[in-house]
Motif scaffolding. Sequence first.
Motif, PDB file in Angstrom:
ATOM      1  N   MET A 128       0.812  -1.206   0.000  1.00  0.00           N
ATOM      2  CA  MET A 128       0.000   0.000   0.000  1.00  0.00           C
ATOM      3  C   MET A 128       0.850   1.262   0.000  1.00  0.00           C
ATOM      4  O   MET A 128       0.567   2.237  -0.680  1.00  0.00           O
ATOM      5  CB  MET A 128      -0.918   0.004   1.221  1.00  0.00           C
ATOM      6  N   THR A 143      -6.839   8.087   0.994  1.00  0.00           N
ATOM      7  CA  THR A 143      -6.254   6.834   1.492  1.00  0.00           C
ATOM      8  C   THR A 143      -5.969   6.780   2.985  1.00  0.00           C
ATOM      9  O   THR A 143      -5.942   5.689   3.553  1.00  0.00           O
ATOM     10  CB  THR A 143      -4.928   6.523   0.767  1.00  0.00           C
ATOM     11  N   THR A 194      -4.908  -0.853   7.512  1.00  0.00           N
ATOM     12  CA  THR A 194      -3.450  -0.718   7.524  1.00  0.00           C
ATOM     13  C   THR A 194      -3.103   0.277   8.631  1.00  0.00           C
ATOM     14  O   THR A 194      -3.626   1.387   8.659  1.00  0.00           O
ATOM     15  CB  THR A 194      -2.941  -0.196   6.174  1.00  0.00           C
ATOM     16  N   ILE A 229       1.735   5.541  -3.096  1.00  0.00           N
ATOM     17  CA  ILE A 229       0.578   4.937  -2.448  1.00  0.00           C
ATOM     18  C   ILE A 229      -0.182   4.179  -3.516  1.00  0.00           C
ATOM     19  O   ILE A 229      -0.575   4.750  -4.534  1.00  0.00           O
ATOM     20  CB  ILE A 229      -0.317   5.993  -1.780  1.00  0.00           C
ATOM     21  N   ASN A 230      -0.355   2.882  -3.280  1.00  0.00           N
ATOM     22  CA  ASN A 230      -0.996   2.019  -4.286  1.00  0.00           C
ATOM     23  C   ASN A 230      -0.349   2.208  -5.660  1.00  0.00           C
ATOM     24  O   ASN A 230      -1.027   2.320  -6.685  1.00  0.00           O
ATOM     25  CB  ASN A 230      -2.501   2.289  -4.354  1.00  0.00           C
ATOM     26  N   GLU A 231       0.978   2.287  -5.638  1.00  0.00           N
ATOM     27  CA  GLU A 231       1.827   2.360  -6.835  1.00  0.00           C
ATOM     28  C   GLU A 231       1.764   3.709  -7.564  1.00  0.00           C
ATOM     29  O   GLU A 231       2.363   3.863  -8.630  1.00  0.00           O
ATOM     30  CB  GLU A 231       1.503   1.218  -7.813  1.00  0.00           C
ATOM     31  N   GLN A 242       2.340  -3.402   3.315  1.00  0.00           N
ATOM     32  CA  GLN A 242       1.255  -4.062   2.579  1.00  0.00           C
ATOM     33  C   GLN A 242      -0.109  -3.636   3.117  1.00  0.00           C
ATOM     34  O   GLN A 242      -0.247  -3.242   4.271  1.00  0.00           O
ATOM     35  CB  GLN A 242       1.391  -5.589   2.695  1.00  0.00           C
ATOM     36  N   GLU A 243      -1.110  -3.751   2.273  1.00  0.00           N
ATOM     37  CA  GLU A 243      -2.474  -3.449   2.708  1.00  0.00           C
ATOM     38  C   GLU A 243      -2.867  -4.355   3.870  1.00  0.00           C
ATOM     39  O   GLU A 243      -2.646  -5.557   3.844  1.00  0.00           O
ATOM     40  CB  GLU A 243      -3.437  -3.660   1.536  1.00  0.00           C
ATOM     41  N   THR A 286       8.393  -1.020   2.303  1.00  0.00           N
ATOM     42  CA  THR A 286       7.094  -1.337   1.703  1.00  0.00           C
ATOM     43  C   THR A 286       6.159  -1.781   2.818  1.00  0.00           C
ATOM     44  O   THR A 286       6.550  -2.568   3.687  1.00  0.00           O
ATOM     45  CB  THR A 286       7.229  -2.466   0.660  1.00  0.00           C
TER      46      THR A 286
END
Length: 240
Positions: free
Chosen positions: A1, A77, A187, A60-62, A25-26, A23
């Motif tokens: 995420m 987000t 998250t 954020i989310n790529e 993750q969600e 990194t």
Amino acid sequence: MIEMKHISKSYGKNEVLHDINLTIQEGEKVVILGPSGAGKSTLIRMMNYLEEPSSGEVLINEVPLTKKNHLQMVRDTSAMVFQQFNLYPHMTALQNVTLAPIKLQMIPKDAAEKEGMRYLKRVGMESKANEYPQNLSGGQQQRVAIARALAMNKPMILFDEPTSALDPEMVQEVLDVMVSLSKENITMVCVTHEMGFARQMADRVMFVADGTILEEGNPDEFFDHPKNPRAQAFLSKILH
């Protein structure tokens, strides 16, 4: 995420963070530990662009955060809980919780208040909905601040030392709320000095010192068998 790539931050000649890569993750629960002045708060504030990196990028989310898009991206987000509760003193607990949903998300007042009461109940503050911050203890104010973050209904909540401004007897009531939140699919990233809490709720612990991440791992590994000498010294002072 969240992804941070080669993040550095300097204030003048003082480099606070150096070449951070991480990194998250969600749904992951991450606790950031470290000595005072290590750069922990700067690191978490970069995750929602309250601090702008001197170099590197935050995604954020790529999607990279930029000066142009960060406000909307962050609004979409994440929510944040600060050391100081930052409640509006002229508004009741319920009004503090519903302000952003009404103003930013254009939710009708009745619906926002219904949801606001649900979140106040979630943090054990339903009975104080119509009280002003001055009539609430520090722990109660921080629980209202957490309800306010929840009311934004975002997939990620950032906590920047949420218990550091509290009297010791009020700390546990806030930590209890956060532990219960950690069981949900949110998250969570939390800067804290509360070691028992970190062991209880974290999926992963990051140890930050000298402006960089020196060690990370699951809580049992980190607390029972820290590998980095700085982490070992830090834990020996804190835990003994």
